[in-house]
Enzyme design. Sequence first.
Site: not given
Ligand code: FAD
Ligand code: NAI
Length: 473
Positions: A327, A150, A152, A452, A279, A210
Amino acid sequence: MSDGASENRFDVVIIGAGPGGYVAAIRAAQLGLRTACVEKDPTLGGTCLNIGCIPSKALLHASEEYARAGKGFAAHGIKLDGVTLDLPAMMAHKDKVVGDLTKGVEHLFKKNDVAHIRGVGAITAKGEVSVRAADGATRVLAAKAIVIATGSASTPLPGVAVDEQRIVSSTGALALAAVPKHLAVIGAGYIGLELGSVWRRLGAEVTVIEFLDRIVPGMDGEIAKQFQRLLKRQGFKFKLGTKVTGASATSEGVSLALAPVAGGEAATLEADVVLVAVGRRPHVEGLGLEAAGVALDEAGRVVVDDEFRTNVDGIFAIGDVIRGPMLAHKAEDEGIAVAELIAGEKPHVNYDAIPGVIYTAPEVAAVGKTEEQLKEAGIDYRAGAFPFLANGRARAMSAADGFVKILADAKTDRVLGVHIIGADAGTLIAEAVLAIELGASAEDLARTCHAHPSLNEAVKEAALAVAERAIHI
Ligand code: FAD
Ligand code: NAI
């Protein structure tokens, strides 16, 4: 228990169709298990496809092209007049990519014979998942195995209420109707710096607040310092060691109350839009976990063993809802592994070889241990680094910022960590992931022939530098 109808009986029922859940469903079906995937949202693909990885990368790419057309092309002898931004078209491109990919998952479900069940799922008894559809109808599924996938949701910040208009989470920041004059970003992590980059390139002034005294906690410290320098050069402003103590939003903008973490004078910061990116937290509400007796840890994550089993027989969990980095590729690998485990196979996920990539410009990518982690663990290591400034291809691309750093065991030379900041770092890291996965030494990397002129040669040179024998520096 269910009404016994065969269309409601499954070997595996997966709750959630994000990259963890939908991949688990496809793999389970491939292995001959009768599989259902329950999803509450109208489209499949979860956070990643709908409001995460994919839309953010569409906007990162588009905004990078815009910035390059505006400033970057001239150095290569290309003059463009009157480059203008068509934000609705940029957003439409992003929405189309998302739409196409989520439909693609629907197609994969049909192709693999996965039952897509629409509605909110909850565990209502042993081996039973009840699904409440949008029209209120309930369907009860019987499952030999249940997988919680489900995901985050954004962590809220007390005193800074998200309205997705003025104060936004990543979801709102992916869909702003206009470029804000001043965007304040709370949190210098993945989301804050990626989405901050999008809006900075499109013209916003960006201030990142931050809590800690550094950006991207968890990344190698040396890389983080260089990253912050490069972002500052792009016009980012940083307020480190600062906490937000409150926010008041009006139709004009938002006033943020700030205070130094170490104590001292409070201040205010005015912004048009505030992005809260502090986060994400596991999504477990309404799943019936307490009644089912499924244990959670202090961070609210579902507790699992090495085989993704919860403490309740027949219930598994994967992805963002359990421990480990949040991730998509980690969730996918766990999805495959849990399906194979349920089918009686013996898969393994190597948590030492999961890359992390921040898709800014330049990109930041890492796998394995940071220098700080090795020091803390008392592991004797050697470091080799190589700057892109000395890489011919990077110079030709005007992408000479950044470096590759390889950390190898001092005795065995085994690669323990690789950290890259530079153009295409997210692609370059793949060979380092493979090196760690296969237990390679720095010398193995150094003796592998690299084409290269390529950016990858910087990885080879950093591996040579571990033995103090880099050629081009
Ligand atoms: P999710 O993708 O969150 O999927 C969970 C699903 O469960 C959702 O569709 C939700 O609707 C469904 N669900 C929840 N509860 C229920 C319920 N009770 N019944 C039915 N359905 C339900 N990660 C990367 O690796 N690379 C990136 O570039 C990256 N960029 C990101 C950018 C942003 C802005 C954000 C927010 C996240 C990003 N992430 C990235 C993180 C990545 O999206 C998550 O790690 C990943 O989606 C987790 O997969 P998951 O299947 O665990 O959960
Ligand atoms: P994050 O954990 O990457 O960063 C959160 C930042 O907020 C940290 O630097 C933390 O110290 C700071 N912080 C926490 N509480 C705070 C407060 N009260 N005031 C000010 N700063 C505070 O979390 P983020 O950016 O929300 O992303 C969530 C997760 O989603 C990531 O950790 C990552 O796992 C995933 N993600 C992955 C991406 C990718 O793979 N390219 C892109 C976007 C998200």
